[in-house]
Design an enzyme around this catalytic site. Sequence first.
Site, PDB file in Angstrom:
ATOM      1  N   GLY A  25      52.307 -30.325  53.243  1.00  0.00           N
ATOM      2  CA  GLY A  25      53.522 -30.349  52.497  1.00  0.00           C
ATOM      3  C   GLY A  25      54.841 -31.509  52.354  1.00  0.00           C
ATOM      4  N   ASN A  27      54.043 -33.734  49.721  1.00  0.00           N
ATOM      5  CA  ASN A  27      55.045 -33.293  48.890  1.00  0.00           C
ATOM      6  C   ASN A  27      55.640 -32.938  48.178  1.00  0.00           C
ATOM      7  OD1 ASN A  27      53.277 -36.444  46.499  1.00  0.00           O
ATOM      8  ND2 ASN A  27      51.612 -34.880  48.299  1.00  0.00           N
ATOM      9  N   MET A 103      45.091 -26.128  48.056  1.00  0.00           N
ATOM     10  CA  MET A 103      43.491 -26.491  47.457  1.00  0.00           C
ATOM     11  C   MET A 103      43.274 -25.255  47.541  1.00  0.00           C
ATOM     12  SD  MET A 103      44.125 -30.012  48.736  1.00  0.00           S
ATOM     13  CE  MET A 103      42.350 -30.300  49.077  1.00  0.00           C
ATOM     14  N   ARG A 104      43.072 -24.771  45.917  1.00  0.00           N
ATOM     15  CA  ARG A 104      43.049 -23.843  45.469  1.00  0.00           C
ATOM     16  C   ARG A 104      41.754 -23.691  43.903  1.00  0.00           C
ATOM     17  NH1 ARG A 104      39.772 -21.150  49.421  1.00  0.00           N
ATOM     18  NH2 ARG A 104      38.664 -19.703  47.981  1.00  0.00           N
ATOM     19  N   ILE A 105      40.386 -24.534  43.902  1.00  0.00           N
ATOM     20  CA  ILE A 105      40.767 -24.522  42.345  1.00  0.00           C
ATOM     21  C   ILE A 105      41.098 -22.816  41.319  1.00  0.00           C
ATOM     22  CG2 ILE A 105      38.551 -24.937  40.416  1.00  0.00           C
ATOM     23  CD1 ILE A 105      37.524 -26.066  42.428  1.00  0.00           C
ATOM     24  N   ASN A 120      49.816 -31.543  38.458  1.00  0.00           N
ATOM     25  CA  ASN A 120      48.849 -31.539  39.633  1.00  0.00           C
ATOM     26  C   ASN A 120      48.714 -32.201  40.353  1.00  0.00           C
ATOM     27  OD1 ASN A 120      46.961 -30.319  42.351  1.00  0.00           O
ATOM     28  ND2 ASN A 120      45.257 -31.926  41.039  1.00  0.00           N
ATOM     29  N   HIS A 122      46.857 -35.524  42.431  1.00  0.00           N
ATOM     30  CA  HIS A 122      45.442 -35.986  42.845  1.00  0.00           C
ATOM     31  C   HIS A 122      45.785 -37.372  43.203  1.00  0.00           C
ATOM     32  CE1 HIS A 122      41.076 -35.345  43.697  1.00  0.00           C
ATOM     33  NE2 HIS A 122      41.081 -35.987  42.711  1.00  0.00           N
ATOM     34  N   GLN A 186      53.683 -43.438  47.941  1.00  0.00           N
ATOM     35  CA  GLN A 186      53.108 -43.946  46.291  1.00  0.00           C
ATOM     36  C   GLN A 186      53.325 -42.130  45.937  1.00  0.00           C
ATOM     37  OE1 GLN A 186      53.708 -46.975  44.179  1.00  0.00           O
ATOM     38  NE2 GLN A 186      54.321 -47.012  47.336  1.00  0.00           N
ATOM     39  N   GLU A 187      52.329 -41.068  46.206  1.00  0.00           N
ATOM     40  CA  GLU A 187      52.442 -39.924  46.005  1.00  0.00           C
ATOM     41  C   GLU A 187      54.473 -39.135  46.322  1.00  0.00           C
ATOM     42  OE1 GLU A 187      50.177 -36.957  47.273  1.00  0.00           O
ATOM     43  OE2 GLU A 187      48.536 -39.024  47.842  1.00  0.00           O
TER      44      GLU A 187
HETATM   45  C1  GAR Z   1      47.966 -35.148  48.545  1.00  0.00           C
HETATM   46  O1  GAR Z   1      48.097 -36.430  49.529  1.00  0.00           O
HETATM   47  C2  GAR Z   1      47.403 -34.425  47.791  1.00  0.00           C
HETATM   48  O2  GAR Z   1      47.939 -35.333  46.866  1.00  0.00           O
HETATM   49  C3  GAR Z   1      46.182 -33.945  48.186  1.00  0.00           C
HETATM   50  O3  GAR Z   1      46.371 -32.937  48.959  1.00  0.00           O
HETATM   51  C4  GAR Z   1      47.329 -33.879  49.815  1.00  0.00           C
HETATM   52  C5  GAR Z   1      48.591 -32.619  50.628  1.00  0.00           C
HETATM   53  O4  GAR Z   1      49.175 -33.629  51.063  1.00  0.00           O
HETATM   54  N1  GAR Z   1      46.117 -33.393  46.788  1.00  0.00           N
HETATM   55  C6  GAR Z   1      44.397 -32.935  46.156  1.00  0.00           C
HETATM   56  O5  GAR Z   1      43.369 -32.704  47.460  1.00  0.00           O
HETATM   57  C7  GAR Z   1      44.221 -31.710  45.129  1.00  0.00           C
HETATM   58  N2  GAR Z   1      42.853 -31.852  44.705  1.00  0.00           N
HETATM   59  P1  GAR Z   1      50.865 -32.812  51.261  1.00  0.00           P
HETATM   60  O6  GAR Z   1      50.743 -31.271  52.251  1.00  0.00           O
HETATM   61  O7  GAR Z   1      51.008 -33.570  52.285  1.00  0.00           O
HETATM   62  O8  GAR Z   1      51.627 -32.381  50.722  1.00  0.00           O
END
Ligand code: GAR
Length: 206
Positions: A25, A27, A103-105, A120, A122, A186-187
């Site tokens: 979490g 992000n 992480m579920r499609i 989303n 990525h 950067q995210e």
């Molecule tokens: C992040 O790097 C996000 O971009 C990736 O999971 C991580 C979650 O981190 N998402 C994917 O790979 C989706 N396909 P977080 O739980 O610390 O935000």
Amino acid sequence: MGNLEQQKTPKPGKLGLAVLISGRGSNLQSIIDACRIDNFPAQINLVLSNTPDAYGLVRAKENDISTRIVSHKDFETKADFETEILSILDEFNIDLVCLAGFMRILSPTLITPWEGRIINIHPSLLPKYKGLHTHQRAIEAGDTESGCTIHYVTPGVDEGEIILQKSVPIIDGDTADSLAARVLTQEHIAYPEAIRIIAQKHHSLS
Ligand code: GAR
């Protein structure tokens, strides 16, 4: 009315967000931090996790944000799992669903009713490296840059319209972990920025 109840009532001019997570979490935290800024055009009404022990749930609780756990393991079909999520989203005045490490499609059961209002993050410069292990794949391909993408969610995995991208260099000696850490910084900038872009569009339409 307690804090949690108040968060179900959108403040005028603010987009009501649901943030869907599966783990750490970080992000989510960047969105929580952005929502603290006075003129940020959104507030988080709900954090929903499909894993009961996701650390993001702790972050939400520390910030008095309503949480729900919907474990995919409790449902026989993906449609049932997603129908439960849909009914929870309906309770919380949600304008925009933000997948943040969820992480579920997802299937059209959930996506279709929210199409255009679900985004989303990525960890690659899409259309490169859809799916998993993006950092390792970018390094193995000999790429000199990577990054992250915020995009609308459509039934094609990691295929929807791109809202914004941020890039970082790939440096000699990078491992998947060192590159992931560089992309992650950067995210954390990109997600709040994407929400601002969508809020501006939303307001110009209303
Ligand atoms: C992040 O790097 C996000 O971009 C990736 O999971 C991580 C979650 O981190 N998402 C994917 O790979 C989706 N396909 P977080 O739980 O610390 O935000």
